[in-house]
Design a protein around this motif. Structure first.
Motif, mmCIF file in Angstrom:
data_model
loop_
_atom_site.group_PDB
_atom_site.id
_atom_site.type_symbol
_atom_site.label_atom_id
_atom_site.label_comp_id
_atom_site.label_asym_id
_atom_site.label_seq_id
_atom_site.Cartn_x
_atom_site.Cartn_y
_atom_site.Cartn_z
ATOM 1 N N ALA A 218 -3.391 0.917 -9.388
ATOM 2 C CA ALA A 218 -2.911 -0.086 -9.269
ATOM 3 C C ALA A 218 -2.811 -0.597 -10.795
ATOM 4 O O ALA A 218 -1.831 -1.308 -11.313
ATOM 5 C CB ALA A 218 -3.051 -0.746 -7.913
ATOM 6 N N ASN B 99 -5.605 1.224 -3.569
ATOM 7 C CA ASN B 99 -6.266 2.041 -5.051
ATOM 8 C C ASN B 99 -6.014 1.624 -5.914
ATOM 9 O O ASN B 99 -5.417 1.125 -6.068
ATOM 10 C CB ASN B 99 -5.122 3.043 -4.896
ATOM 11 C CG ASN B 99 -5.596 4.547 -5.573
ATOM 12 O OD1 ASN B 99 -6.616 3.732 -6.402
ATOM 13 N ND2 ASN B 99 -5.681 5.574 -4.767
ATOM 14 N N SER C 92 0.586 4.380 -2.040
ATOM 15 C CA SER C 92 -0.736 5.534 -1.842
ATOM 16 C C SER C 92 -0.677 5.665 -0.298
ATOM 17 O O SER C 92 -1.374 6.693 -0.500
ATOM 18 C CB SER C 92 -1.087 5.066 -3.020
ATOM 19 O OG SER C 92 -2.160 4.660 -2.215
ATOM 20 N N GLU D 161 -1.787 -2.798 -3.540
ATOM 21 C CA GLU D 161 -2.829 -1.219 -3.874
ATOM 22 C C GLU D 161 -4.625 -1.882 -2.624
ATOM 23 O O GLU D 161 -4.740 -2.320 -3.529
ATOM 24 C CB GLU D 161 -2.706 -0.929 -4.918
ATOM 25 C CG GLU D 161 -1.352 -0.025 -4.792
ATOM 26 C CD GLU D 161 -1.820 1.256 -3.688
ATOM 27 O OE1 GLU D 161 -3.100 1.175 -3.344
ATOM 28 O OE2 GLU D 161 -1.177 1.844 -3.391
ATOM 29 N N GLU E 85 0.837 -1.809 0.144
ATOM 30 C CA GLU E 85 0.181 -0.339 -0.177
ATOM 31 C C GLU E 85 0.558 1.101 -0.240
ATOM 32 O O GLU E 85 0.481 2.193 1.139
ATOM 33 C CB GLU E 85 -1.106 0.118 1.056
ATOM 34 C CG GLU E 85 -1.584 -1.572 1.195
ATOM 35 C CD GLU E 85 -2.670 -1.030 2.006
ATOM 36 O OE1 GLU E 85 -3.304 0.215 2.196
ATOM 37 O OE2 GLU E 85 -3.383 -2.109 2.731
#
Ligand SMILES: Nc1ncnc2c1ncn2[C@@H]1O[C@H](COP(=O)(O)OP(=O)(O)OP(=O)(O)O)[C@@H](O)[C@H]1O
Ligand SMILES: Nc1ncnc2c1ncn2[C@@H]1O[C@H](COP(=O)(O)OP(=O)(O)OP(=O)(O)O)[C@@H](O)[C@H]1O
Ligand SMILES: [Mg+2]
Ligand SMILES: [Mg+2]
Lengths: 253, 354, 241, 293, 368
Positions: C200, C196, C164, C194, C162
């Motif tokens: 990704a 997101n 982000s 991810e 992760e």
């Protein structure tokens, strides 16, 4: 105004983390604070919630100036929060975590507890029930007996939210509630927050997920380098050129 | 889950009863052997101190290296007030406890501003300072020569001079102490204390007044220690400052740690194991090494301590709790576990795979 | 480059990974997505040696991985940028970065210096706070530091959990955008976990969907991005816009 | 004149004692900064060092060799201690680890009692018995040795911790062992090395003090306790501060004893220390800890 | 109450408690060794009145609670006929209430006069002791000072029970001998450097310095006294009477005076001395058994054992008879002196049991 922040500043040695920030939150509102990394959002929250005193300006909560008040005093007045870097009681069960949140609503001290007065037992019962129902609201009731530390990251966030909400404070500060949730899960949490708002909670929150912010914020405050660079309705903010430049980047949304 | 909870509660009550029966019957089992009785009394007195410390360490998360000072405050207050001022032993005991609580408050307010090891250091310093007072305040404490001729405690005018009644008296104190501690642990206060352990900021942001609770626990543990000290003074009738210095404080710490701070019974278990281990070594070591003096006992004691803690880092009560769970809850737990896994791992796509 | 066959992992009684098969090719970026608690972090942790699989095999560059021995795995060129950042609180940003290159510091001092400068170029924000203790940075700054520290190891295989998380939208875009060129430049293969999902899948070459400890789906990232099931479960409303 | 010479005398007394505390305190700091453990057996390394050295010297070994050998032997003991007692308990709580080290110190003390008995032993000073006269005060050469050795050890350690990459890694281990492992730092090796080095420093301290105060099986406790105080006052992970702490404790004791009362000396020096701590709750030499929420 | 409680037929149980480890080990260890040696000797020669002696000895590790528990164990569980021990005063004082209650003959090895004559005036019929009380030692020392004309002295004692008890007696008796303390100081038993304290002593400019402690700490102080250039004669306590003191204090030890039991200078005694033979025998036996010289503390244990054995010879295993036999001991020639017990005096020694010794060229020399 439930919360008034006036010319609030906080510096750490040479670092001016928050500078002359003013805004307010009305009862029942949902206000978002956004801004680039390191803009001072968490610092702002810490100053509001009494983790450390501001170096300038003041905060008024329910009409009372809170400078110099400790976090636990503010919690008693009805302001609780969650943390960007999760602060769960990881050796305690999920239910117990939430029951700690109910602390301000209980009165028993060491004597009533130690001698096991009936009042203490009754309070315990209430606390447990409240905790379970709050957990049910965020969808974690089935995990009540698990050790909080073993939960996956995303669920730990939900526990923190339930824990902050269980004592029915008048204001909850959420620091990046959606971090670690996938889009579907965040949407579920958005629904939960909206329901809570119906129930009369007021929220001030920091969030980087613009989808969420757009979905629930009534108003947005934008910080950059510790200063407030914009404030307004979501639609205005996403079009604000300074905000786009500092935070959102071109061609978003 | 609810039913599981109830079941264990039922079993626990049953255990309590058995425990109480054993406790009451023990003197008859040993048939008036005063040596065994005094061993038990000593265990009880230590247990009282270490139960208080268990609360302080396990629940308020504070290591105390000066607990013997409170033990001493109790002992000297009782000794002085009964021998020189003619007070009743009960009043003196209460006065000692009050004084200990007061001292804990005065010391605690500044001390609890400190963190982690500073706190351990501060309690150590407090212990050293109190030891110096016991040693140098000769008019009251008799200095290093000791304080002798402490009158026995009386119940309804009858002095408790033999071991049997004293055993029951001490037991009563211990049981009351453990009961009180257990109630606190299972209350709002106990929960708040455990929360402090987990995260001070979070606890405080949820309305827990950290300093207040820590201070209260410190005072409570001081009261426990002081009561034990008072009883000790009336039991042995001779005290000297060496009993209340840093080394005894460390011994109390050892008891708490071997007992385990995860349970209010830890203090009692730790004290019992500590004393029994010492007595057992005294009996066994000469059999193995006929010409050995106490140094072998010390070596073995140290080794056993190390081995015990390596294999039981949560103390004996920790191991017991684990075994208990294994024994009684295995099946129930397993069910719960699978349920938990299934519900953690939310399904979105492969629902059909479930 | 990395092949996992039938990997099972337990956390105590909890059977978390139930027979994972994974294939990562040289130079690829592989994304792993899945719900909370699916076992993504556990999977990365297992590859990095933090957890030991109870069953199954892991092969890296044709050789079996020394399961559960973090230091040895680091030596083989695998580096994990963990969940929750795991910054060295009390050490300065600079020291944090240099520790990322701990294993090769003595071997190629010059290289480390060059990497150090390059990494700071990627995260200009860090440049301004080199002497500040890592623990005092804001959440997002710490996240940048964690990624940067991972890059300092110059691993052959970089595991990103992760990355982000907590980053501002603008930075997310930048970070995601630079992964590909970075991989090419340093010859780094990456596994990307991810939440997101959209970002990704846009970045990755190939993607796996992890559900309840098993792989539910996998395929070319671009294809999954258009897969209805994925869209419904993970992209949802976002796709509508 | 009288007052002045008394002052100088007290100063040097304080410095001598302080430098011994400093050496042992350095050991505390090293162990703590790498493993996060407060090793309360630290003082016993001094005892072992002194007694071993004395035995070697008495067996006719050259003095320098005896010193080297006893330090090496104690380092080996330290390493063994780490492997057998600390490593298996790595995951335990602070209190448990403290008690483990106390258990080990019991073992050391008991064994020493067996081997050397209760008698105190003498060791010859490093350089002659004559004393130095300075401003009307009398200073033993051994005291000067003590100060020099502690300062050198400290400088070496300080440079090592702050100027080398291994030094940084050492610090990283205790701040976040998990992340340290992810960086490829071998925590077990670090911890072994740290214990060996602290044991060596402890032994050195014992050898330096033995000519001044003699050596006996129970000397470790007191030295350990005082050094512990010094290390904590200095902040535990901070070598220069621990040294300063050690000299502070030594000087406080000396002046309290010289100007006030010897019976209350401990209480006075402790009291002063606590007073200082109350105003600086994070230690005398607080650095930014790098913790926030 | 059965009179023959001490063991089965042909066996005689004697209990003993020593501080053979812990802080008081330097005292307790030779005591334990002495008694073990004697029991072996006696048993080889047929025990007491045909009964084998069974010694049950516990190490209280210098800890009061251990001493109390061991006492109870000896009385209740081991059912011994009599008890020897309590190396230090604190432990003896804690044991006494149990012993007096149980009514069992007891001989303490500790010095404090509180053991047999407590300040609170309570009677101690069962308790005896063999170490010269501090009152006796101090009087010996004071008369020596008076003889030498050193009346303005500095008094330094170690900060433990041994030191403070000496100090108390000093304060009590000094005026009688016209001795005055111009400086009074305490030092820790763990002292590394006492110069700080000694600067004040130096200022007071005493005619003699009295150091009251045991070997290790006294050696440090003695060295420091000389290093500071204090030239006054040094007089110390009987606690320094070990070889260790001379090793540790080195040069500075020379010239130091102290009162001591005769054992230290046994071979220098005139042949007319009644104790000489006994002393030499003990010395020889002990050195043969353990390879080092016996101490005065071992001597206290020797005395206690023999006093007890003689009393048992006389009184059998009846406790009351043993007690009264002990009380009526007259002219018993022991290591610490010649004992004359009585109802009022459960120690039976006077200042004549001590001699003044001076250290010369690293040797203990009898000073007459
Ligand atoms: N205790 C401190 N000492 C020094 N600098 C600090 C401290 N706390 C925060 N800062 C600095 O202040 C700035 C603001 O930090 P803050 O955590 O408020 O940012 P933020 O807006 O929450 O960022 P993010 O979105 O990344 O969480 C950062 O640059 C941070 O490094
Ligand atoms: N140390 C642990 N002890 C026990 N259970 C654990 C532990 N770590 C993880 N788990 C459990 O393993 C399962 C998988 O967790 P993991 O952290 O791998 O999920 P994840 O996919 O990374 O979730 P998230 O998206 O929230 O980070 C969860 O059910 C979690 O509760
Ligand atoms: Mg933030
Ligand atoms: Mg994860």
């Amino acid at each position: 105004m439930l919360l008034e922040v006036e010319r609030l500043s906080k510096s750490f040695g040479g670092v001016q983390a928050v500078q002359d920030v003013s805004f307010g939150v009305a009862q029942g509102e949902m206000v978002a604070v956004i801004g680039p990394n390191g803009a001072g959002k968490t610092t702002l929250f810490n100053a509001i919630s009494g983790i450390f005193p501001p170096t300038g300006g003041f905060v008024r909560f329910q009409g009372v100036v809170t400078n110099g008040k400790k976090p636990h005093e503010l919690a008693m007045l009805g302001m609780t929060r969650t943390f960007q870097n999760l602060q769960l009681f990881s050796d305690m069960t999920v239910a117990e975590n939430v029951m700690v949140g109910f602390h301000p609503r209980l009165t028993g001290g060491i004597f009533s507890a130690g001698f096991r007065l009936p009042r203490a037992a009754k309070e315990e019962q209430t606390a447990r029930e409240e905790a379970l129902s709050r957990l049910a609201q965020v969808g974690l009731a089935h995990l009540a007996a698990e050790k909080a530390g073993t939960l996956p990251y995303g669920m730990q966030r939900l526990v923190e939210i339930a824990r902050a909400a269980v004592s029915r404070p008048s204001l909850i500060l959420l620091d990046e509630p959606m971090a670690g949730l996938n889009p579907q899960e965040s949407r579920r949490l958005v629904d939960v927050l909206l329901v809570m708002r119906e129930q009369g909670f007021t929220f001030l929150f920091v969030e980087h997920d613009m989808e969420t912010v757009m979905a629930i914020a009534d108003r947005i405050v934008v910080l950059d380098y510790g200063k407030k660079i914009a404030e307004g309705a979501p639609e205005e903010i996403v079009r604000h050129p300074d905000v786009i430049k500092a935070y959102l980047g071109e061609e978003t949304v | 889950m609810e039913s599981g909870q109830r079941m264990t509660d039922g079993r626990k009550r049953w255990l309590w009863l058995v425990g109480a029966a054993v406790w009451l019957g023990l003197p008859w089992l040993v048939f008036g052997n005063n040596y065994v009785l005094s061993t038990l009394i000593l265990i009880g007195l230590y247990a009282l101190v270490s139960t208080g410390m268990t609360l302080l360490m396990g629940y308020a998360g504070q290591i105390s290296l000066g607990q013997a000072a409170f033990y001493g405050i109790g002992a000297y207050t009782s000794a002085y007030l009964t021998a020189h001022a003619g007070w009743s032993a009960w009043l003196a005991l209460a006065a000692g406890a009050a004084l200990a609580a007061l001292v804990a408050l005065v010391v605690g307010i500044p001390v609890f501003r400190l963190r982690e090891h500073y706190l351990a250091l501060a309690t150590l310093g407090f212990g050293v300072i109190m030891f110096t007072f016991f040693k140098e305040w000769k008019g009251i404490t008799g200095g290093l020569n000791g304080f002798f001729g402490i009158p026995p405690i009386r119940i309804a005018g009858i002095p408790l001079q033999s071991d049997l009644p004293f055993y029951y008296l001490v037991s009563l104190f211990v049981l009351a102490g453990v009961w009180f501690a257990r109630n606190i642990v299972r209350s709002r206060v106990g929960r708040a204390l455990r929360a402090i352990h987990g995260s001070e900021v979070a606890a405080s942001s949820l309305g827990v007044n950290i300093t207040k609770y820590k201070l209260q626990m410190f005072m409570l543990s001081a009261v426990y220690a002081s009561a034990a000290g008072s009883l000790y003074a009336h039991y042995v009738t001779f005290i000297n400052p060496d009993l209340f210095g840093i080394v005894p404080s460390i011994y109390f710490l050892i008891m708490v740690v071997i007992g385990g701070t995860g349970s209010v019974w830890g203090g009692l278990v730790g004290a019992a194991v500590y004393v029994c281990l010492g007595e057992w070594l005294k009996a066994v070591v000469p059999l193995l090494l006929p010409n050995a003096g106490g140094e072998f006992e010390i070596v073995f004691f140290g080794l056993l301590l190390v081995v015990m803690l390596i294999y039981m880092p949560n103390g004996l009560t920790g191991v017991a709790a684990k075994g208990w769970r294994r024994l009684w809850k295995a099946s129930w737990r397993q069910q719960k576990q699978t349920a938990a896994v299934d519900s953690h791992q939310a399904r979105s796509i492969g629902g059909e795979r479930g | 480059m990395l092949v996992l066959r039938n990997v099972h992992v337990h956390h105590g009684h909890l059977h978390v990974l139930k027979g994972i098969d994974l294939h990562v090719g040289e130079g690829e970026i592989v994304a792993i997505v899945g719900a909370n608690g699916a076992g993504k972090s556990t999977l990365l942790g297992t590859i990095a040696g933090v957890y030991t699989p109870t069953e199954g095999e892991m092969v890296f560059e044709g050789e079996p991985l020394p399961c559960g021995k973090v230091e040895d795995i680091v030596d083989k060129g695998i580096c994990l940028v963990p969940e929750r950042r795991q910054i060295f609180d009390g050490l300065s940003v600079k020291d944090n970065l240099l520790l990322g290159a701990y294993r090769r510091q003595r071997r190629d001092r010059q290289d480390v210096k060059r990497d150090y400068e390059r990494v700071l170029e990627l995260f200009p924000k860090l440049q301004t706070m080199l002497d500040r203790p890592g623990g005092l940075l804001s959440g997002g700054e710490q996240q940048m530091l964690a990624i940067a520290r991972g890059l300092m190891a110059r691993p052959k295989l970089l595991l990103l959990d992760e990355p982000s998380l907590g980053l501002a939208p603008l930075v997310v875009k930048e970070v995601m955008g630079m992964l590909k060129p970075l991989g090419d430049q340093f010859h780094t293969t990456m596994i990307l976990v991810e939440q997101n999902v959209r970002a990704a899948l846009q970045t990755a070459d190939y993607a796996y969907v992890l559900e309840r400890g098993a792989m539910a789906l996998h395929g070319k990232a671009a294809e999954l991005l258009n897969d209805e099931r994925v869209a419904e479960a993970y992209l949802g409303a976002a796709r509508r816009r | 004149m009288e007052a002045w010479s008394q002052f100088v005398q007290l100063l040097f007394s304080g410095l001598t004692v302080g430098s011994i505390y400093a050496l042992v305190a350095l050991g505390f700091v090293i162990t703590y900064s790498v493993t996060g453990i407060l090793n309360l057996a630290q003082g016993d390394f001094a005892m072992l060092g002194a007694l071993l050295c004395m035995t070697f010297v008495n067996s006719g070994m050259p003095f320098a060799l005896a010193i080297g050998l006893s330090i090496a032997a104690v380092m080996a003991i330290g390493a063994l201690f780490e492997r057998l007692a600390i490593q298996p308990a790595r995951r335990s709580s602070v209190a448990v680890l403290i008690i483990i080290t106390i258990g080990v110190s019991f073992v050391f003390r008991g064994l020493a009692l067996l081997v050397w008995g209760t008698d105190p032993y003498a060791l010859r000073p490093f350089s002659g018995h004559e004393a130095l006269h300075l401003f009307g005060a009398v200073i033993q050469w051994q005291s000067i040795w003590a100060v020099i050795i502690s300062v050198i050890s400290f400088l070496a350690l300080h440079l090592f911790l702050n100027r080398t990459s291994i030094g940084k890694a050492v610090t990283a281990c205790v701040i976040n062992p998990f992340a340290a492992r992810l960086m490829g730092i071998n925590i077990r090796k670090m911890s072994l090395g740290a214990m060996a080095v602290s044991a060596g420093l402890g032994a050195l301290a014992g050898i330096v003090i033995a000519p001044i105060s003699g050596a006996s099986y129970d000397m470790g406790m007191m030295i350990g306790l005082k050094a512990f105080i010094a290390a904590v006052v200095g902040g535990l992970t901070n070598a220069p501060a621990a040294i300063a702490g050690a000299f502070l404790v030594g000087l406080l004791e000396s002046f309290a004893e010289g100007y006030l009362s010897s019976g209350y000396k401990e209480a006075i020096s402790f009291g002063l220390l606590l007073l200082v701590l109350f105003f600086m709750p994070n230690g005398l030499f607080a650095k930014m800890t790098g913790k926030r929420v | 109450q059965s009179p023959a409680s001490g063991g089965g037929e042909g066996e005689l149980k004697i209990g003993a408690i020593f501080s053979a480890s812990g802080g008081a080990a330097p005292l307790g260890k030779p005591e334990m060794e002495t008694v073990k040696m004697l029991v072996k000797q006696w048993n080889e020669q047929g025990g007491i009145e045909g009964k084998t002696i069974k010694l049950i000895a516990y190490d209280d590790k210098s800890n009061q609670n251990e001493a109390v528990l061991s006492t109870k164990k000896l009385i209740e569980q081991d059912k011994v006929t009599a008890i020897i021990g309590g190396t230090i005063s604190g432990n003896s004082l804690a044991m006494i209430p149990q012993i007096e209650k149980a009514g069992i003959p007891y001989i303490s090895l500790a010095a404090s006069k509180q053991i047999v004559n407590p300040d609170d005036g309570s009677s101690r019929p069962w308790t005896f002791k063999t170490a010269q009380g501090d009152d006796i030692v101090i009087q010996k020392l004071l008369s020596f000072l008076k003889e030498k004309g050193w009346t303005k002295v500095a008094w330094l004692n170690v900060a433990n029970a041994y030191g403070t008890s000496g100090h108390d007696e000093f304060v009590r008796y000094a005026p009688q001998y016209g001795v005055q303390a111009v400086a009074e100081e305490e030092f820790e038993a763990t002292v590394d450097d006492a110069k700080a304290m000694l600067t004040r002593v130096k200022k007071a400019n005493p005619q003699a310095v009295i150091v009251w402690g045991t070997a290790q700490e006294s050696a440090v102080v003695t060295k420091n006294i000389r290093q500071l250039g204090i030239e006054a004669p040094i007089v110390e306590s009987h606690g320094i009477g070990t070889k260790g003191f001379i090793d540790l204090a080195g040069e500075a030890a020379n010239g130091v005076w102290f009162p001591a039991g005769r054992i230290l200078v046994a071979d220098q005694l005139p042949d007319s001395d009644p104790q000489k033979e006994t002393l030499l025998a003990y010395k020889r036996d002990f050195e043969k058994a353990y390879g080092y010289e016996p101490t005065t503390f071992g001597g206290h244990a020797w005395d206690a054992f023999h006093l007890l054995a003689n009393a048992i010879k006389e009184g059998g295993t009846d406790k009351e008879k043993i007690r009264s036999a002990l009380e009526n001991t007259k002219k018993f020639i022991g290591i610490s002196g010649v004992f004359h017990m009585s109802t009022d005096d459960h120690t039976g020694l006077d200042a004549d049991s001590l001699v003044m010794v001076q250290i010369q060229d690293g040797k203990f020399v009898l000073a007459e």
